[in-house]
Design a protein around this motif. Structure first.
Motif, PDB file in Angstrom:
ATOM      1  N   SER A 101      -3.524  -1.783  -1.151  1.00 27.20           N
ATOM      2  CA  SER A 101      -3.650  -0.369  -1.502  1.00 27.20           C
ATOM      3  C   SER A 101      -4.988   0.236  -1.094  1.00 27.20           C
ATOM      4  O   SER A 101      -5.096   1.440  -0.932  1.00 27.20           O
ATOM      5  CB  SER A 101      -3.419  -0.172  -2.995  1.00 27.20           C
ATOM      6  N   MET A 160      -3.729  13.512  -5.959  1.00 29.15           N
ATOM      7  CA  MET A 160      -4.389  12.244  -5.769  1.00 29.15           C
ATOM      8  C   MET A 160      -3.487  11.145  -6.331  1.00 29.15           C
ATOM      9  O   MET A 160      -3.031  11.209  -7.458  1.00 29.15           O
ATOM     10  CB  MET A 160      -5.727  12.259  -6.491  1.00 29.15           C
ATOM     11  N   SER A 161      -3.251  10.132  -5.546  1.00 27.27           N
ATOM     12  CA  SER A 161      -2.405   9.039  -6.020  1.00 27.27           C
ATOM     13  C   SER A 161      -3.254   7.947  -6.664  1.00 27.27           C
ATOM     14  O   SER A 161      -4.445   7.805  -6.374  1.00 27.27           O
ATOM     15  CB  SER A 161      -1.590   8.467  -4.865  1.00 27.27           C
ATOM     16  N   LEU A 162      -2.628   7.184  -7.526  1.00 22.75           N
ATOM     17  CA  LEU A 162      -3.316   6.077  -8.190  1.00 22.75           C
ATOM     18  C   LEU A 162      -3.405   4.880  -7.259  1.00 22.75           C
ATOM     19  O   LEU A 162      -2.477   4.585  -6.511  1.00 22.75           O
ATOM     20  CB  LEU A 162      -2.555   5.676  -9.452  1.00 22.75           C
ATOM     21  N   ILE A 163      -4.511   4.171  -7.342  1.00 23.35           N
ATOM     22  CA  ILE A 163      -4.684   2.937  -6.567  1.00 23.35           C
ATOM     23  C   ILE A 163      -4.146   1.783  -7.395  1.00 23.35           C
ATOM     24  O   ILE A 163      -4.440   1.670  -8.587  1.00 23.35           O
ATOM     25  CB  ILE A 163      -6.165   2.722  -6.209  1.00 23.35           C
ATOM     26  N   ASN A 164      -3.371   0.938  -6.772  1.00 20.68           N
ATOM     27  CA  ASN A 164      -2.729  -0.173  -7.460  1.00 20.68           C
ATOM     28  C   ASN A 164      -3.491  -1.469  -7.178  1.00 20.68           C
ATOM     29  O   ASN A 164      -3.554  -1.922  -6.035  1.00 20.68           O
ATOM     30  CB  ASN A 164      -1.275  -0.285  -6.971  1.00 20.68           C
TER      31      ASN A 164
END
Length: 134
Positions: free
Chosen positions: A93, A1-5
């Motif tokens: 994002s 899971m990628s981080l939301i910026n």
């Protein structure tokens, strides 16, 4: 899971055709809130109640800009000229968007001036009557 910026570099805010980029030093560059509740429950003395719904809640935006910047001067000019306000907001994002029109710059709030680690902001309050959120 990628981080939301959610950083300012991921935000596009267009105010009456001008892209705003001179954000202040505050914690948030934009704060959105509804002007009115979507629904209200009214309770009567006899024990009954009824609901009242609004078609359009309206939006209030606190826009935190760098004092003395070109964007702050532009927003001040819109306030001084009583211009009608339209805006669009996008977070790249998450693709969240808000488009507002039929609005006004209601006031220019606090101007915080600081040194060192203190915040430096010029706050403008934008109220809009109509909004589309996705």
């Amino acid at each position: 899971m990628s981080l939301i910026n959610y950083s300012p570099s991921q935000i596009s805010f267009i105010l009456n055709g001008r892209k705003i980029t001179n954000w202040g030093q505050g914690d948030v560059c934009l704060k959105f809130e509804n002007i009115m509740d979507k629904s209200k429950l009214v309770q009567c003395q006899g024990g009954g109640a009824f609901r009242s719904d609004v078609i359009n809640q309206g939006k209030r935006i606190s826009l935190n800009l760098q004092p003395g910047s070109p964007d702050a001067s532009y927003a001040q000019g819109l306030l001084n000229s009583n211009a009608n306000i339209n805006y669009s907001y996008l977070i790249f994002s998450t693709t969240e968007t808000v488009t507002g029109y039929d609005g006004v710059i209601a006031n220019n709030g606090d101007t915080d001036r600081g040194t060192g680690e203190s915040n430096t902001n010029k706050v403008f309050q934008i109220d809009s009557n109509r909004n589309i959120e996705t």
